[in-house]
Design a protein around this motif. Structure first.
Motif, PDB file in Angstrom:
ATOM      1  N   GLY A 194       0.818  -1.199  -0.047  1.00 49.39           N
ATOM      2  CA  GLY A 194       0.040  -0.213  -0.040  1.00 49.39           C
ATOM      3  C   GLY A 194       0.852   1.316   0.055  1.00 49.39           C
ATOM      4  O   GLY A 194       0.286   2.375   0.220  1.00 49.39           O
ATOM      5  N   VAL A 195       2.302   0.985  -0.438  1.00 47.09           N
ATOM      6  CA  VAL A 195       3.015   2.447  -0.411  1.00 47.09           C
ATOM      7  C   VAL A 195       3.392   2.616  -1.861  1.00 47.09           C
ATOM      8  O   VAL A 195       3.838   1.750  -2.394  1.00 47.09           O
ATOM      9  CB  VAL A 195       4.032   2.239   0.398  1.00 47.09           C
ATOM     10  N   VAL A 196       3.508   3.943  -2.268  1.00 48.14           N
ATOM     11  CA  VAL A 196       3.695   4.252  -3.622  1.00 48.14           C
ATOM     12  C   VAL A 196       5.037   4.701  -3.950  1.00 48.14           C
ATOM     13  O   VAL A 196       5.574   5.129  -2.886  1.00 48.14           O
ATOM     14  CB  VAL A 196       2.810   5.103  -4.344  1.00 48.14           C
ATOM     15  N   ASP A 197       5.801   4.609  -5.004  1.00 48.64           N
ATOM     16  CA  ASP A 197       7.031   4.979  -5.168  1.00 48.64           C
ATOM     17  C   ASP A 197       7.925   4.409  -4.280  1.00 48.64           C
ATOM     18  O   ASP A 197       7.750   3.398  -3.502  1.00 48.64           O
ATOM     19  CB  ASP A 197       7.110   6.616  -4.909  1.00 48.64           C
ATOM     20  N   GLY A 198       9.171   5.094  -4.175  1.00 47.90           N
ATOM     21  CA  GLY A 198      10.241   4.461  -3.159  1.00 47.90           C
ATOM     22  C   GLY A 198      10.822   3.343  -4.066  1.00 47.90           C
ATOM     23  O   GLY A 198      10.298   2.509  -4.811  1.00 47.90           O
ATOM     24  N   GLU A 199      12.050   2.848  -3.460  1.00 44.96           N
ATOM     25  CA  GLU A 199      12.682   1.670  -4.148  1.00 44.96           C
ATOM     26  C   GLU A 199      12.312   0.464  -3.348  1.00 44.96           C
ATOM     27  O   GLU A 199      12.142   0.195  -2.069  1.00 44.96           O
ATOM     28  CB  GLU A 199      14.359   1.911  -3.783  1.00 44.96           C
ATOM     29  N   LYS A 200      12.102  -0.550  -3.994  1.00 44.22           N
ATOM     30  CA  LYS A 200      11.448  -1.822  -3.438  1.00 44.22           C
ATOM     31  C   LYS A 200      12.569  -2.929  -3.351  1.00 44.22           C
ATOM     32  O   LYS A 200      12.628  -3.805  -2.479  1.00 44.22           O
ATOM     33  CB  LYS A 200      10.342  -2.284  -4.289  1.00 44.22           C
ATOM     34  N   THR A 201      13.580  -2.670  -4.040  1.00 44.86           N
ATOM     35  CA  THR A 201      14.888  -3.574  -4.184  1.00 44.86           C
ATOM     36  C   THR A 201      16.052  -2.632  -4.323  1.00 44.86           C
ATOM     37  O   THR A 201      16.118  -1.848  -5.210  1.00 44.86           O
ATOM     38  CB  THR A 201      14.872  -4.541  -5.314  1.00 44.86           C
ATOM     39  N   TRP A 202      17.028  -2.840  -3.443  1.00 48.68           N
ATOM     40  CA  TRP A 202      18.325  -2.261  -3.616  1.00 48.68           C
ATOM     41  C   TRP A 202      19.359  -2.911  -2.914  1.00 48.68           C
ATOM     42  O   TRP A 202      19.137  -4.020  -2.140  1.00 48.68           O
ATOM     43  CB  TRP A 202      17.984  -0.721  -3.028  1.00 48.68           C
ATOM     44  N   THR A 203      20.521  -2.612  -2.991  1.00 46.41           N
ATOM     45  CA  THR A 203      21.923  -3.435  -2.755  1.00 46.41           C
ATOM     46  C   THR A 203      22.706  -2.400  -1.741  1.00 46.41           C
ATOM     47  O   THR A 203      22.516  -1.010  -2.175  1.00 46.41           O
ATOM     48  CB  THR A 203      22.828  -3.934  -3.649  1.00 46.41           C
ATOM     49  N   GLU A 204      23.306  -2.746  -0.637  1.00 51.86           N
ATOM     50  CA  GLU A 204      24.244  -2.054  -0.151  1.00 51.86           C
ATOM     51  C   GLU A 204      25.545  -2.727   0.326  1.00 51.86           C
ATOM     52  O   GLU A 204      25.301  -4.260   0.277  1.00 51.86           O
ATOM     53  CB  GLU A 204      23.597  -1.638   1.252  1.00 51.86           C
ATOM     54  N   PRO A 205      26.580  -2.290   0.348  1.00 48.69           N
ATOM     55  CA  PRO A 205      27.917  -3.055   0.839  1.00 48.69           C
ATOM     56  C   PRO A 205      27.834  -3.714   2.357  1.00 48.69           C
ATOM     57  O   PRO A 205      27.048  -3.232   3.090  1.00 48.69           O
ATOM     58  CB  PRO A 205      29.057  -1.998   0.862  1.00 48.69           C
ATOM     59  N   VAL A 206      28.613  -4.906   2.369  1.00 43.28           N
ATOM     60  CA  VAL A 206      28.620  -5.467   3.483  1.00 43.28           C
ATOM     61  C   VAL A 206      29.555  -4.839   4.822  1.00 43.28           C
ATOM     62  O   VAL A 206      30.641  -4.337   4.316  1.00 43.28           O
ATOM     63  CB  VAL A 206      28.941  -6.877   3.296  1.00 43.28           C
ATOM     64  N   LYS A 207      29.011  -4.643   5.886  1.00 43.32           N
ATOM     65  CA  LYS A 207      29.708  -3.986   6.844  1.00 43.32           C
ATOM     66  C   LYS A 207      30.250  -5.185   7.951  1.00 43.32           C
ATOM     67  O   LYS A 207      29.387  -5.972   8.192  1.00 43.32           O
ATOM     68  CB  LYS A 207      29.147  -3.024   7.568  1.00 43.32           C
ATOM     69  N   CYS A 208      31.412  -5.030   8.144  1.00 39.04           N
ATOM     70  CA  CYS A 208      32.105  -5.979   9.193  1.00 39.04           C
ATOM     71  C   CYS A 208      31.453  -5.778  10.429  1.00 39.04           C
ATOM     72  O   CYS A 208      31.417  -4.802  10.916  1.00 39.04           O
ATOM     73  CB  CYS A 208      33.528  -5.949   9.177  1.00 39.04           C
ATOM     74  N   LEU A 209      31.059  -6.733  11.247  1.00 42.39           N
ATOM     75  CA  LEU A 209      30.747  -6.634  12.496  1.00 42.39           C
ATOM     76  C   LEU A 209      31.297  -6.289  13.593  1.00 42.39           C
ATOM     77  O   LEU A 209      31.079  -5.993  14.730  1.00 42.39           O
ATOM     78  CB  LEU A 209      29.779  -8.039  12.823  1.00 42.39           C
ATOM     79  N   LEU A 210      32.660  -6.566  13.586  1.00 40.27           N
ATOM     80  CA  LEU A 210      33.859  -6.545  14.296  1.00 40.27           C
ATOM     81  C   LEU A 210      34.736  -5.195  14.331  1.00 40.27           C
ATOM     82  O   LEU A 210      34.942  -4.683  15.140  1.00 40.27           O
ATOM     83  CB  LEU A 210      34.668  -7.561  14.456  1.00 40.27           C
ATOM     84  N   CYS A 211      35.201  -4.929  12.832  1.00 40.86           N
ATOM     85  CA  CYS A 211      36.015  -3.683  12.746  1.00 40.86           C
ATOM     86  C   CYS A 211      35.225  -2.554  12.227  1.00 40.86           C
ATOM     87  O   CYS A 211      35.653  -1.579  12.299  1.00 40.86           O
ATOM     88  CB  CYS A 211      37.220  -4.045  11.912  1.00 40.86           C
ATOM     89  N   GLY A 212      33.880  -2.997  11.600  1.00 40.74           N
ATOM     90  CA  GLY A 212      33.127  -1.731  11.308  1.00 40.74           C
ATOM     91  C   GLY A 212      33.441  -1.300   9.975  1.00 40.74           C
ATOM     92  O   GLY A 212      32.562  -0.382   9.200  1.00 40.74           O
ATOM     93  N   ASN A 213      34.423  -1.907   9.154  1.00 43.48           N
ATOM     94  CA  ASN A 213      34.721  -1.635   7.805  1.00 43.48           C
ATOM     95  C   ASN A 213      33.876  -2.137   6.810  1.00 43.48           C
ATOM     96  O   ASN A 213      33.242  -3.261   7.082  1.00 43.48           O
ATOM     97  CB  ASN A 213      36.273  -1.814   7.492  1.00 43.48           C
ATOM     98  N   HIS A 214      33.586  -1.353   5.819  1.00 47.65           N
ATOM     99  CA  HIS A 214      32.918  -2.165   4.744  1.00 47.65           C
ATOM    100  C   HIS A 214      33.964  -3.237   4.002  1.00 47.65           C
ATOM    101  O   HIS A 214      35.135  -2.820   3.705  1.00 47.65           O
ATOM    102  CB  HIS A 214      32.096  -1.368   3.491  1.00 47.65           C
ATOM    103  N   PHE A 215      33.057  -4.046   3.332  1.00 43.39           N
ATOM    104  CA  PHE A 215      33.949  -5.114   2.450  1.00 43.39           C
ATOM    105  C   PHE A 215      34.295  -4.525   1.121  1.00 43.39           C
ATOM    106  O   PHE A 215      33.733  -3.739   0.795  1.00 43.39           O
ATOM    107  CB  PHE A 215      33.122  -6.396   2.174  1.00 43.39           C
ATOM    108  N   ASN A 216      35.308  -4.801   0.649  1.00 41.95           N
ATOM    109  CA  ASN A 216      36.130  -4.344  -0.428  1.00 41.95           C
ATOM    110  C   ASN A 216      36.899  -5.296  -1.494  1.00 41.95           C
ATOM    111  O   ASN A 216      36.976  -6.373  -1.042  1.00 41.95           O
ATOM    112  CB  ASN A 216      36.660  -3.065  -0.319  1.00 41.95           C
TER     113      ASN A 216
END
Length: 216
Positions: A194-216
């Motif tokens: 029931g919500v119009v517009d907006g992104e329904k699917t998208w991707t984001e980089p993975v972040k390490c749960l221990l050091c906090g850095n994003h995977f590269n």
């Protein structure tokens, strides 16, 4: 050798009292023991090949019986296993562990912990009344007219989840896509109706749960 399901009540796994199969026990995992018993030879069907797993190579235990823990019948103590991730719990060889790409870290994390952390972060910034929306920039000649804002669930009358351990359930879902991608990324899906517009699917980089850095 015994199945993890046969661990008796009062078994001690470190400081924790357990009984039966635990979440980190694999489908083909057995428990070694110093328990001795006399059985009828006619009850033995055949010899079983069981490998000892040192937790460094998952491939060596694929499609075969293996053991990594031993149960001491005299003390009811279960030997320790290697701990991983920010949750500091063992890994299940039937499920994926993801290694941080930062050289100074290189820690292993449970796939489900990574996904749950990403969904928690998404829920905290979106809650139950915001959608993930890409920035809207006015087109040339529109004199800065505000772009159309998607309606929130509260504005459309959509139901929202209450507080709980997994408050995003029914609102968002995520998965590593693909799990063996280098580096992996997380794909999110907005499940709100029931919500119009907006992104329904998208991707984001993975972040390490221990050091906090994003995977590269």
């Amino acid at each position: 050798m015994y199945w993890p399901d046969e661990l008796p009540q009062g078994t001690h796994d470190g400081r924790k009292a357990i009984q039966g199969r635990q979440h980190y026990h694999g489908m083909n995992e057995l428990i070694a023991s110093n328990y001795m018993a006399t059985i009828n030879a006619l009850s033995v069907a055949s010899q079983a090949q069981v490998k000892q797993w040192d937790e460094k190579n998952d491939e060596e235990i694929q499609d075969t019986l293996y053991w990594r823990q031993a149960f001491d019948i005299t003390t009811y103590e279960l030997s320790t296993v290697e701990l991983f991730c920010s949750c500091n719990t063992p890994g299940n060889p039937d499920k994926m562990l993801i290694e941080c790409t930062t050289e100074a870290c290189k820690k292993w994390m449970h796939e489900q912990c990574i996904v749950d952390d990403a969904l928690t972060a998404l829920y905290k910034r979106s809650g139950t009344d915001k959608l993930h929306v890409a920035p809207v920039h006015p087109k040339k000649g529109e004199n800065g007219d505000e772009g159309k804002r998607p309606l929130s669930p509260s504005e459309t009358g959509a139901e929202t989840n209450g507080d709980g351990a997994r408050p995003w359930e029914g609102l968002f879902e995520a998965l590593l896509k693909p799990p063996d991608m280098d580096p992996p990324i997380i794909e999110f899906r907005d499940l709100q109706d029931g919500v119009v517009d907006g992104e329904k699917t998208w991707t984001e980089p993975v972040k390490c749960l221990l050091c906090g850095n994003h995977f590269n």
